[in-house]
Enzyme design. Structure first.
Site, PDB file in Angstrom:
ATOM      1  N   HIS A 126     -14.363   2.012  36.655  1.00  0.00           N
ATOM      2  CA  HIS A 126     -14.555   2.050  38.110  1.00  0.00           C
ATOM      3  C   HIS A 126     -13.638   3.138  38.668  1.00  0.00           C
ATOM      4  O   HIS A 126     -12.960   3.850  37.881  1.00  0.00           O
ATOM      5  CB  HIS A 126     -14.269   0.677  38.731  1.00  0.00           C
ATOM      6  N   SER A 149     -11.056  -3.834  39.938  1.00  0.00           N
ATOM      7  CA  SER A 149     -10.858  -4.385  38.598  1.00  0.00           C
ATOM      8  C   SER A 149     -12.215  -4.561  37.942  1.00  0.00           C
ATOM      9  O   SER A 149     -13.200  -4.861  38.629  1.00  0.00           O
ATOM     10  CB  SER A 149     -10.159  -5.744  38.706  1.00  0.00           C
ATOM     11  N   GLY A 200      -2.217   2.542  35.277  1.00  0.00           N
ATOM     12  CA  GLY A 200      -2.309   2.162  36.676  1.00  0.00           C
ATOM     13  C   GLY A 200      -1.261   1.130  37.062  1.00  0.00           C
ATOM     14  O   GLY A 200      -1.009   0.175  36.315  1.00  0.00           O
ATOM     15  N   GLY A 215     -10.821   3.093  39.950  1.00  0.00           N
ATOM     16  CA  GLY A 215      -9.416   2.973  39.535  1.00  0.00           C
ATOM     17  C   GLY A 215      -9.169   3.747  38.247  1.00  0.00           C
ATOM     18  O   GLY A 215      -8.230   4.549  38.146  1.00  0.00           O
ATOM     19  N   HIS A 216     -10.043   3.517  37.254  1.00  0.00           N
ATOM     20  CA  HIS A 216      -9.915   4.261  35.992  1.00  0.00           C
ATOM     21  C   HIS A 216     -10.067   5.774  36.234  1.00  0.00           C
ATOM     22  O   HIS A 216      -9.334   6.577  35.677  1.00  0.00           O
ATOM     23  CB  HIS A 216     -11.010   3.833  35.018  1.00  0.00           C
ATOM     24  N   ARG A 219     -13.010  -6.951  36.339  1.00  0.00           N
ATOM     25  CA  ARG A 219     -13.353  -8.375  36.494  1.00  0.00           C
ATOM     26  C   ARG A 219     -13.923  -8.700  37.875  1.00  0.00           C
ATOM     27  O   ARG A 219     -14.455  -9.797  38.058  1.00  0.00           O
ATOM     28  CB  ARG A 219     -12.127  -9.258  36.214  1.00  0.00           C
TER      29      ARG A 219
HETATM   30  P1  AMP Z   1      -8.249  -1.775  31.854  1.00  0.00           P
HETATM   31  O1  AMP Z   1      -9.562  -1.164  31.513  1.00  0.00           O
HETATM   32  O2  AMP Z   1      -8.335  -2.921  32.789  1.00  0.00           O
HETATM   33  O3  AMP Z   1      -7.397  -2.061  30.629  1.00  0.00           O
HETATM   34  O4  AMP Z   1      -7.453  -0.654  32.656  1.00  0.00           O
HETATM   35  C1  AMP Z   1      -7.211   0.609  32.094  1.00  0.00           C
HETATM   36  C2  AMP Z   1      -6.223   1.343  32.943  1.00  0.00           C
HETATM   37  O5  AMP Z   1      -6.754   1.493  34.266  1.00  0.00           O
HETATM   38  C3  AMP Z   1      -4.887   0.591  33.087  1.00  0.00           C
HETATM   39  O6  AMP Z   1      -3.828   1.529  33.038  1.00  0.00           O
HETATM   40  C4  AMP Z   1      -5.010  -0.020  34.450  1.00  0.00           C
HETATM   41  O7  AMP Z   1      -3.775  -0.263  35.083  1.00  0.00           O
HETATM   42  C5  AMP Z   1      -5.802   1.041  35.191  1.00  0.00           C
HETATM   43  N1  AMP Z   1      -6.451   0.451  36.365  1.00  0.00           N
HETATM   44  C6  AMP Z   1      -7.261  -0.635  36.406  1.00  0.00           C
HETATM   45  N2  AMP Z   1      -7.622  -0.916  37.673  1.00  0.00           N
HETATM   46  C7  AMP Z   1      -7.011  -0.002  38.455  1.00  0.00           C
HETATM   47  C8  AMP Z   1      -6.975   0.248  39.860  1.00  0.00           C
HETATM   48  N3  AMP Z   1      -7.627  -0.526  40.722  1.00  0.00           N
HETATM   49  N4  AMP Z   1      -6.249   1.287  40.320  1.00  0.00           N
HETATM   50  C9  AMP Z   1      -5.564   2.086  39.451  1.00  0.00           C
HETATM   51  N5  AMP Z   1      -5.559   1.915  38.110  1.00  0.00           N
HETATM   52  C10 AMP Z   1      -6.266   0.886  37.617  1.00  0.00           C
END
Ligand code: AMP
Length: 281
Positions: free
Chosen positions: A34, A185, A147, A36-37, A187
């Site tokens: 998303h 997220s 993040g 964020g990534h 999720r």
């Molecule tokens: P994940 O796929 O949930 O393991 O997240 C991968 C990376 O993306 C991790 O470093 C997270 O902290 C970052 N991340 C996830 N959601 C966000 C967000 N809303 N804003 C910034 N970074 C994010």
């Protein structure tokens, strides 16, 4: 964009980057990408000549009753998003590659991971530290982008980098939010529209603590109590924890000073959400 599924192809791609003396940024993810990534990808592209992303739903960081099976895995969509964002290399290992039969090692951390999610999700940070250590050896990058949405993860991995003298710099990036304030997220896609609307109050509760602390309140119990009272108006939110930690030592103080983090985890329906704010007085 180079989509890599084997160790040998990865080694060749890394060798080429190193031979070309290009700087490498790395964004580890579990997919279901998303904005964020993508903000991490953008940060990497600003600072590094090459950007690698990994997509791996890491079984070691899921507990027995968590959502490992259910976790979304829209790989084709993720690859299209990476391509669009200008990622150079995507590493998509299989579980069997990362954890062959009889894999018997683990990186454990026992202090920085003991206050927030680590206190409630047994083995969670063993799983994260182990997979990040493996990925950093496979993808020896100059800068690692993570993040602050997962603030405990940033702290633990920063400390792991120091503890094991890993030659990489951590770049911690700000949390990207939906328009209503809800932290993005993977999720969030489990939430109904109504639950999304309710979930935004988690961020509001954190903002309340920010405002009150900036108006001069220093007593942690008072600050937390105010946010807990606020959330009580939403019985659909089941708070798992709401805590304040000092930024430098990551310990829970009685009174706040300078930089601190207020972090929470809560269930909305059966979806567990986390969020935090870092507040610098
Ligand atoms: P994940 O796929 O949930 O393991 O997240 C991968 C990376 O993306 C991790 O470093 C997270 O902290 C970052 N991340 C996830 N959601 C966000 C967000 N809303 N804003 C910034 N970074 C994010």
């Amino acid at each position: 964009m180079n989509v890599i599924k084997s160790f040998s192809d990865l080694q060749n791609a890394i060798e080429e980057i190193k031979n070309n003396k290009q700087s490498l940024g790395f964004v580890p993810t579990m997919g279901a990408l998303h904005a964020g990534h993508l903000s991490l990808v953008e940060a990497s592209k600003e600072r590094c000549q090459q950007t690698a992303v990994s997509v791996f739903v890491n079984p070691m960081q899921f507990g027995p009753n968590e959502d490992l099976k259910q976790y979304p895995r829209p790989l084709e969509k993720d690859l299209a998003m990476c391509e669009q964002a200008g990622v150079d290399l995507v590493f998509v290992p299989s579980v069997e590659m990362m954890y062959p039969k009889n894999f018997s090692f683990k990186i454990m951390e026992s202090f920085f991971s003991s206050h927030l999610c680590g206190a409630y999700r047994k083995g969670y940070f063993d799983g994260i530290c182990t997979v990040v250590m493996k990925l950093l050896h496979l993808i020896p990058c100059d800068q690692l982008f993570m993040g602050l949405k997962d603030v405990e993860q940033v702290k633990v991995i920063e400390e792991m980098i120091k503890a094991f003298h890993l030659p990489v710099e951590m770049v911690a990036c700000p949390t990207i939010r939906e328009k209503n304030g809800l932290a993005m997220s993977s999720r969030n896609q489990y939430l109904s529209d109504q639950q999304r609307e309710i979930a935004r109050h988690l961020y509001q509760a954190l903002c309340l603590i920010k405002e009150t602390s900036q108006s001069g309140e220093r007593v942690v119990q008072t600050l937390l109590g105010q946010a807990e009272n606020y959330l009580q108006a939403y019985p659909e939110i089941k708070l798992q924890y709401l805590k304040i930690l000092h930024w430098d030592d990551f310990l829970p103080p009685e009174k706040i000073e300078k930089k601190f983090v207020v972090a929470l985890a809560a269930f909305v329906g059966s979806t567990r959400l986390i969020d935090n704010l870092i507040i610098d007085l």
